[in-house]
Motif scaffolding. Structure first.
Motif, PDB file in Angstrom:
ATOM      1  N   LEU A  12       0.927  -1.276  -0.122  1.00 42.43           N
ATOM      2  CA  LEU A  12       0.101  -0.112  -0.114  1.00 42.43           C
ATOM      3  C   LEU A  12       0.765   1.264   0.034  1.00 42.43           C
ATOM      4  O   LEU A  12       0.900   2.091  -0.818  1.00 42.43           O
ATOM      5  CB  LEU A  12      -0.793   0.050   1.286  1.00 42.43           C
ATOM      6  CG  LEU A  12      -2.224  -0.873   0.895  1.00 42.43           C
ATOM      7  CD1 LEU A  12      -2.685  -0.925   2.448  1.00 42.43           C
ATOM      8  CD2 LEU A  12      -3.021  -0.537  -0.102  1.00 42.43           C
ATOM      9  N   VAL A  13       1.861   1.341   0.856  1.00 41.54           N
ATOM     10  CA  VAL A  13       2.837   2.470   0.871  1.00 41.54           C
ATOM     11  C   VAL A  13       3.348   2.555  -0.527  1.00 41.54           C
ATOM     12  O   VAL A  13       3.332   3.717  -1.023  1.00 41.54           O
ATOM     13  CB  VAL A  13       3.757   2.132   1.990  1.00 41.54           C
ATOM     14  CG1 VAL A  13       5.005   3.156   1.707  1.00 41.54           C
ATOM     15  CG2 VAL A  13       3.130   2.383   3.111  1.00 41.54           C
ATOM     16  N   ALA A  14       3.946   1.427  -1.229  1.00 40.23           N
ATOM     17  CA  ALA A  14       4.589   1.623  -2.396  1.00 40.23           C
ATOM     18  C   ALA A  14       3.774   2.236  -3.547  1.00 40.23           C
ATOM     19  O   ALA A  14       4.100   3.069  -4.178  1.00 40.23           O
ATOM     20  CB  ALA A  14       5.179   0.396  -2.691  1.00 40.23           C
ATOM     21  N   CYS A  15       2.404   1.773  -3.539  1.00 38.58           N
ATOM     22  CA  CYS A  15       1.386   2.151  -4.339  1.00 38.58           C
ATOM     23  C   CYS A  15       1.107   3.545  -4.344  1.00 38.58           C
ATOM     24  O   CYS A  15       0.809   4.358  -5.232  1.00 38.58           O
ATOM     25  CB  CYS A  15       0.012   1.280  -4.335  1.00 38.58           C
ATOM     26  SG  CYS A  15       0.238  -0.413  -4.974  1.00 38.58           S
ATOM     27  N   GLY A  16       1.010   4.246  -2.878  1.00 40.20           N
ATOM     28  CA  GLY A  16       0.635   5.483  -2.859  1.00 40.20           C
ATOM     29  C   GLY A  16       1.704   6.522  -2.982  1.00 40.20           C
ATOM     30  O   GLY A  16       1.505   7.651  -3.125  1.00 40.20           O
ATOM     31  N   LYS A  17       2.927   6.010  -3.330  1.00 45.92           N
ATOM     32  CA  LYS A  17       4.109   6.918  -3.616  1.00 45.92           C
ATOM     33  C   LYS A  17       4.607   6.894  -4.981  1.00 45.92           C
ATOM     34  O   LYS A  17       5.458   7.652  -5.371  1.00 45.92           O
ATOM     35  CB  LYS A  17       5.247   6.510  -2.625  1.00 45.92           C
ATOM     36  CG  LYS A  17       4.954   6.862  -1.296  1.00 45.92           C
ATOM     37  CD  LYS A  17       6.145   6.906  -0.413  1.00 45.92           C
ATOM     38  CE  LYS A  17       5.655   7.278   1.151  1.00 45.92           C
ATOM     39  NZ  LYS A  17       6.702   7.898   1.643  1.00 45.92           N
ATOM     40  N   GLY A  18       3.802   6.092  -5.916  1.00 48.52           N
ATOM     41  CA  GLY A  18       4.155   5.952  -7.353  1.00 48.52           C
ATOM     42  C   GLY A  18       3.817   7.271  -8.035  1.00 48.52           C
ATOM     43  O   GLY A  18       2.972   8.101  -7.490  1.00 48.52           O
ATOM     44  N   ASP A  19       4.209   7.259  -9.242  1.00 47.56           N
ATOM     45  CA  ASP A  19       4.187   8.317 -10.035  1.00 47.56           C
ATOM     46  C   ASP A  19       2.673   8.451 -10.472  1.00 47.56           C
ATOM     47  O   ASP A  19       2.161   9.370 -11.061  1.00 47.56           O
ATOM     48  CB  ASP A  19       4.902   8.482 -11.623  1.00 47.56           C
ATOM     49  CG  ASP A  19       6.307   8.957 -11.218  1.00 47.56           C
ATOM     50  OD1 ASP A  19       6.395   9.474 -10.227  1.00 47.56           O
ATOM     51  OD2 ASP A  19       7.240   8.830 -12.244  1.00 47.56           O
ATOM     52  N   GLY A  20       1.886   7.135 -10.403  1.00 45.96           N
ATOM     53  CA  GLY A  20       0.452   7.184 -10.938  1.00 45.96           C
ATOM     54  C   GLY A  20      -0.478   8.274 -10.010  1.00 45.96           C
ATOM     55  O   GLY A  20      -1.151   8.778 -10.686  1.00 45.96           O
ATOM     56  N   ASP A  21      -0.098   8.508  -8.742  1.00 38.22           N
ATOM     57  CA  ASP A  21      -0.732   9.590  -8.012  1.00 38.22           C
ATOM     58  C   ASP A  21      -0.644  10.747  -8.588  1.00 38.22           C
ATOM     59  O   ASP A  21      -1.553  11.626  -8.711  1.00 38.22           O
ATOM     60  CB  ASP A  21      -0.378   9.652  -6.565  1.00 38.22           C
ATOM     61  CG  ASP A  21      -0.979   8.410  -5.678  1.00 38.22           C
ATOM     62  OD1 ASP A  21      -1.979   7.668  -6.319  1.00 38.22           O
ATOM     63  OD2 ASP A  21      -0.743   8.125  -4.793  1.00 38.22           O
ATOM     64  N   LYS A  22       0.750  11.083  -9.092  1.00 36.80           N
ATOM     65  CA  LYS A  22       1.068  12.442  -9.361  1.00 36.80           C
ATOM     66  C   LYS A  22       0.379  12.691 -11.040  1.00 36.80           C
ATOM     67  O   LYS A  22      -0.213  13.649 -11.217  1.00 36.80           O
ATOM     68  CB  LYS A  22       2.673  12.246  -9.620  1.00 36.80           C
ATOM     69  CG  LYS A  22       3.010  13.716  -9.740  1.00 36.80           C
ATOM     70  CD  LYS A  22       4.571  13.763  -9.788  1.00 36.80           C
ATOM     71  CE  LYS A  22       5.418  15.182  -9.784  1.00 36.80           C
ATOM     72  NZ  LYS A  22       6.731  14.916  -9.801  1.00 36.80           N
ATOM     73  N   ALA A  23       0.371  11.368 -11.674  1.00 37.63           N
ATOM     74  CA  ALA A  23      -0.199  11.755 -12.878  1.00 37.63           C
ATOM     75  C   ALA A  23      -1.809  11.949 -12.780  1.00 37.63           C
ATOM     76  O   ALA A  23      -2.180  12.319 -13.751  1.00 37.63           O
ATOM     77  CB  ALA A  23       0.221  10.351 -13.748  1.00 37.63           C
ATOM     78  N   ALA A  24      -2.261  11.343 -11.941  1.00 41.53           N
ATOM     79  CA  ALA A  24      -3.706  11.273 -11.732  1.00 41.53           C
ATOM     80  C   ALA A  24      -4.217  12.905 -11.855  1.00 41.53           C
ATOM     81  O   ALA A  24      -5.174  13.070 -12.634  1.00 41.53           O
ATOM     82  CB  ALA A  24      -4.434  10.797 -10.662  1.00 41.53           C
ATOM     83  N   GLY A  25      -3.724  13.922 -11.066  1.00 39.94           N
ATOM     84  CA  GLY A  25      -4.096  15.124 -11.214  1.00 39.94           C
ATOM     85  C   GLY A  25      -2.998  15.884 -11.907  1.00 39.94           C
ATOM     86  O   GLY A  25      -3.374  17.063 -12.444  1.00 39.94           O
ATOM     87  N   GLY A  26      -1.923  15.428 -12.187  1.00 39.92           N
ATOM     88  CA  GLY A  26      -0.835  16.090 -12.903  1.00 39.92           C
ATOM     89  C   GLY A  26      -0.726  17.275 -12.230  1.00 39.92           C
ATOM     90  O   GLY A  26      -0.668  17.670 -10.978  1.00 39.92           O
ATOM     91  N   ALA A  27       0.376  18.180 -13.156  1.00 40.47           N
ATOM     92  CA  ALA A  27       0.807  19.293 -12.701  1.00 40.47           C
ATOM     93  C   ALA A  27      -0.126  20.518 -12.318  1.00 40.47           C
ATOM     94  O   ALA A  27       0.083  21.161 -11.426  1.00 40.47           O
ATOM     95  CB  ALA A  27       1.700  20.085 -13.777  1.00 40.47           C
ATOM     96  N   ARG A  28      -1.385  20.010 -12.815  1.00 36.36           N
ATOM     97  CA  ARG A  28      -2.376  21.054 -12.442  1.00 36.36           C
ATOM     98  C   ARG A  28      -2.831  21.099 -10.811  1.00 36.36           C
ATOM     99  O   ARG A  28      -3.041  22.187 -10.394  1.00 36.36           O
ATOM    100  CB  ARG A  28      -3.708  20.668 -13.197  1.00 36.36           C
ATOM    101  CG  ARG A  28      -4.990  21.319 -12.813  1.00 36.36           C
ATOM    102  CD  ARG A  28      -6.258  21.127 -13.848  1.00 36.36           C
ATOM    103  NE  ARG A  28      -6.554  19.603 -13.895  1.00 36.36           N
ATOM    104  CZ  ARG A  28      -6.641  18.911 -14.931  1.00 36.36           C
ATOM    105  NH1 ARG A  28      -6.399  19.343 -16.235  1.00 36.36           N
ATOM    106  NH2 ARG A  28      -6.742  17.761 -14.948  1.00 36.36           N
ATOM    107  N   ASP A  29      -2.796  19.830 -10.364  1.00 32.48           N
ATOM    108  CA  ASP A  29      -2.960  19.737  -8.900  1.00 32.48           C
ATOM    109  C   ASP A  29      -1.785  20.488  -7.978  1.00 32.48           C
ATOM    110  O   ASP A  29      -2.156  21.235  -6.990  1.00 32.48           O
ATOM    111  CB  ASP A  29      -2.960  18.355  -8.461  1.00 32.48           C
ATOM    112  CG  ASP A  29      -4.421  17.698  -8.962  1.00 32.48           C
ATOM    113  OD1 ASP A  29      -5.392  18.433  -9.283  1.00 32.48           O
ATOM    114  OD2 ASP A  29      -4.447  16.569  -8.692  1.00 32.48           O
ATOM    115  N   ALA A  30      -0.678  20.452  -8.581  1.00 31.34           N
ATOM    116  CA  ALA A  30       0.573  21.188  -7.922  1.00 31.34           C
ATOM    117  C   ALA A  30       0.024  22.778  -7.791  1.00 31.34           C
ATOM    118  O   ALA A  30       0.274  23.306  -6.936  1.00 31.34           O
ATOM    119  CB  ALA A  30       1.732  21.006  -8.587  1.00 31.34           C
ATOM    120  N   VAL A  31      -0.451  23.193  -9.137  1.00 35.54           N
ATOM    121  CA  VAL A  31      -0.759  24.618  -8.955  1.00 35.54           C
ATOM    122  C   VAL A  31      -1.878  24.880  -8.063  1.00 35.54           C
ATOM    123  O   VAL A  31      -1.730  25.639  -7.056  1.00 35.54           O
ATOM    124  CB  VAL A  31      -1.264  25.156 -10.603  1.00 35.54           C
ATOM    125  CG1 VAL A  31      -1.653  26.421 -10.395  1.00 35.54           C
ATOM    126  CG2 VAL A  31       0.054  24.908 -11.341  1.00 35.54           C
TER     127      VAL A  31
END
Length: 127
Positions: A12-31
């Motif tokens: 679960l920890v490994a899945c939660g830290k992958g790029d998949g989470d980042k890609a889901a919202g992408g750079a838009r979420d960072a903004v």
């Protein structure tokens, strides 16, 4: 049994830290997160259709219209920067890359006559 539990937790920890989470919202979420961290009022975003990008959402922040588009790469976002200015039209605004996102802001309602809100939003967007 304990070993299975530990393996499950590590998975679960490994899945939660992958790029998949980042890609889901992408750079838009960072903004969006950068703006919210400064306690700015961000409206609910809704899908937006523009000719120069496929994955866009629009809304308002502090009374100005925003368009946030995710791109596969920062270079593709940069290539769309000038086209973002067409979305602004005759209003005061700005179009700027933030990682793999294009941030476009337009003051169509003239709520930011000094341009300070637009400037602040662009400065807060991660580079």
């Amino acid at each position: 049994m304990r070993r299975i539990l530990i393996i499950g937790m590590l998975s679960l920890v490994a899945c939660g830290k992958g790029d998949g989470d980042k890609a889901a919202g992408g750079a838009r979420d960072a903004v969006i997160n950068a703006w919210k961290a400064e306690k700015l009022t961000v409206s609910a975003l809704t899908p937006a259709t523009v000719t120069f990008a496929k994955d866009c959402q629009g809304g308002t922040v502090e009374g100005v219209d925003i368009l946030l588009c995710n791109f596969p790469t920062p270079a593709e976002a940069k290539a769309a920067e000038d086209q973002g200015r067409t979305w602004i039209g005759q209003a005061t605004g700005a179009s700027q890359v933030s990682g793999a996102a294009l941030v476009v802001i337009a003051d169509r309602k003239k709520t930011d006559p000094s341009g300070r809100t637009i400037n602040r939003l662009m400065k807060l967007a991660p580079k």
